[in-house]
Design a protein around this motif. Structure first.
Motif, PDB file in Angstrom:
ATOM      1  N   ALA A  84      31.215 -74.896 -37.240  1.00  0.00           N
ATOM      2  CA  ALA A  84      30.888 -74.544 -38.630  1.00  0.00           C
ATOM      3  C   ALA A  84      29.935 -75.569 -39.240  1.00  0.00           C
ATOM      4  CB  ALA A  84      32.165 -74.436 -39.459  1.00  0.00           C
ATOM      5  N   ALA A  85      30.203 -76.853 -39.017  1.00  0.00           N
ATOM      6  CA  ALA A  85      29.314 -77.898 -39.536  1.00  0.00           C
ATOM      7  C   ALA A  85      27.942 -77.825 -38.868  1.00  0.00           C
ATOM      8  CB  ALA A  85      29.940 -79.265 -39.314  1.00  0.00           C
ATOM      9  N   PHE A  86      27.934 -77.538 -37.573  1.00  0.00           N
ATOM     10  CA  PHE A  86      26.678 -77.446 -36.830  1.00  0.00           C
ATOM     11  C   PHE A  86      25.843 -76.273 -37.321  1.00  0.00           C
ATOM     12  CE2 PHE A  86      24.438 -76.425 -32.719  1.00  0.00           C
ATOM     13  CZ  PHE A  86      23.587 -77.512 -32.748  1.00  0.00           C
ATOM     14  N   VAL A  87      26.479 -75.148 -37.579  1.00  0.00           N
ATOM     15  CA  VAL A  87      25.749 -73.987 -38.119  1.00  0.00           C
ATOM     16  C   VAL A  87      25.125 -74.337 -39.463  1.00  0.00           C
ATOM     17  CG1 VAL A  87      26.059 -71.653 -39.059  1.00  0.00           C
ATOM     18  CG2 VAL A  87      27.030 -72.228 -36.841  1.00  0.00           C
ATOM     19  N   SER A  88      25.839 -75.079 -40.274  1.00  0.00           N
ATOM     20  CA  SER A  88      25.300 -75.508 -41.562  1.00  0.00           C
ATOM     21  C   SER A  88      24.054 -76.367 -41.379  1.00  0.00           C
ATOM     22  CB  SER A  88      26.372 -76.279 -42.334  1.00  0.00           C
ATOM     23  OG  SER A  88      25.854 -76.756 -43.551  1.00  0.00           O
ATOM     24  N   VAL A  89      24.085 -77.287 -40.436  1.00  0.00           N
ATOM     25  CA  VAL A  89      22.917 -78.133 -40.146  1.00  0.00           C
ATOM     26  C   VAL A  89      21.751 -77.276 -39.647  1.00  0.00           C
ATOM     27  CG1 VAL A  89      22.044 -79.918 -38.581  1.00  0.00           C
ATOM     28  CG2 VAL A  89      24.243 -80.221 -39.708  1.00  0.00           C
ATOM     29  N   LEU A  90      22.049 -76.346 -38.758  1.00  0.00           N
ATOM     30  CA  LEU A  90      20.993 -75.484 -38.213  1.00  0.00           C
ATOM     31  C   LEU A  90      20.356 -74.627 -39.305  1.00  0.00           C
ATOM     32  CD1 LEU A  90      22.647 -74.303 -34.880  1.00  0.00           C
ATOM     33  CD2 LEU A  90      20.877 -76.045 -35.162  1.00  0.00           C
ATOM     34  N   ILE A  91      21.167 -74.100 -40.199  1.00  0.00           N
ATOM     35  CA  ILE A  91      20.640 -73.278 -41.290  1.00  0.00           C
ATOM     36  C   ILE A  91      19.757 -74.129 -42.203  1.00  0.00           C
ATOM     37  CG2 ILE A  91      21.292 -72.012 -43.384  1.00  0.00           C
ATOM     38  CD1 ILE A  91      23.626 -70.844 -41.750  1.00  0.00           C
ATOM     39  N   GLY A  92      20.158 -75.364 -42.455  1.00  0.00           N
ATOM     40  CA  GLY A  92      19.326 -76.263 -43.254  1.00  0.00           C
ATOM     41  C   GLY A  92      17.978 -76.515 -42.606  1.00  0.00           C
ATOM     42  N   ARG A  93      17.973 -76.738 -41.292  1.00  0.00           N
ATOM     43  CA  ARG A  93      16.700 -76.934 -40.571  1.00  0.00           C
ATOM     44  C   ARG A  93      15.846 -75.665 -40.639  1.00  0.00           C
ATOM     45  NH1 ARG A  93      15.796 -81.425 -37.356  1.00  0.00           N
ATOM     46  NH2 ARG A  93      14.157 -80.420 -36.154  1.00  0.00           N
ATOM     47  N   LEU A  94      16.485 -74.520 -40.432  1.00  0.00           N
ATOM     48  CA  LEU A  94      15.740 -73.267 -40.475  1.00  0.00           C
ATOM     49  C   LEU A  94      15.135 -73.049 -41.860  1.00  0.00           C
ATOM     50  CD1 LEU A  94      14.807 -70.652 -39.130  1.00  0.00           C
ATOM     51  CD2 LEU A  94      16.999 -69.635 -39.779  1.00  0.00           C
ATOM     52  N   ASN A  95      15.874 -73.365 -42.904  1.00  0.00           N
ATOM     53  CA  ASN A  95      15.337 -73.218 -44.263  1.00  0.00           C
ATOM     54  C   ASN A  95      14.104 -74.090 -44.477  1.00  0.00           C
ATOM     55  OD1 ASN A  95      17.126 -71.271 -45.139  1.00  0.00           O
ATOM     56  ND2 ASN A  95      18.581 -72.757 -45.921  1.00  0.00           N
ATOM     57  N   ARG A  96      14.143 -75.321 -43.972  1.00  0.00           N
ATOM     58  CA  ARG A  96      12.981 -76.211 -44.109  1.00  0.00           C
ATOM     59  C   ARG A  96      11.774 -75.649 -43.357  1.00  0.00           C
ATOM     60  NH1 ARG A  96      12.355 -81.092 -46.009  1.00  0.00           N
ATOM     61  NH2 ARG A  96      11.149 -81.729 -44.198  1.00  0.00           N
TER      62      ARG A  96
END
Length: 144
Positions: A29-41
């Motif tokens: 769950a934490a990793f998905v959050s990090v990945l989504i943040g990178r994708l947003n950038r």
């Protein structure tokens, strides 16, 4: 009455064995959050570069980065997909463990298969992140 004690003992054992999958689920769950943040950038940067007018010669060369940003976005999307699948298998693992304990079945083989699948998809997600980082470092937006 002896049967109830056996079920409670089995459930207690399953609860202690579900600790590792629960931690994995939290990590996913934490990793998905990090990945989504990178994708947003990546998406935001792509939108910023796409908005540059072709008539602006000083910034028009930055638009050459758009295909690379799209590749990075595809890698991030794939990483998110694999991480979510890993989370689904981990959730199924916990459900199967408790369900089989409640029904009095052995869950060792099914749990092992689901755990291997969850870790396999988590590894695939990490590999996609690694590839995306390599593409990011190789490009010019790393230095801007």
């Amino acid at each position: 009455m002896p049967y109830e004690g056996l079920v409670v003992e089995h459930l207690s054992q399953v609860i202690s064995q579900a600790t590792a999958p629960a931690f994995l689920l939290g990590a996913v769950a934490a990793f998905v959050s990090v990945l989504i943040g990178r994708l947003n950038r990546i998406v935001d940067r792509n939108a910023l570069l796409a908005a540059i007018e072709d008539s602006d010669p000083a910034k028009a060369e930055l638009k050459a980065d758009i295909p690379r940003l799209r590749r990075r976005a595809r890698l991030m999307s794939r990483a998110i997909e694999y991480a979510v699948i890993s989370g689904i298998f981990t959730t199924f693992l916990v459900i199967v463990a408790f369900g089989s304990a409640a029904l009095g079945f052995s869950h060792a083989y099914g749990a092992a298969v689901l755990f291997v699948l969850a870790l396999g998809f988590f590894s695939a997600s990490l590999i996609c992140l690694w590839l995306e980082v390599r593409v990011a470092i190789a490009g010019r937006d790393y230095f801007l």
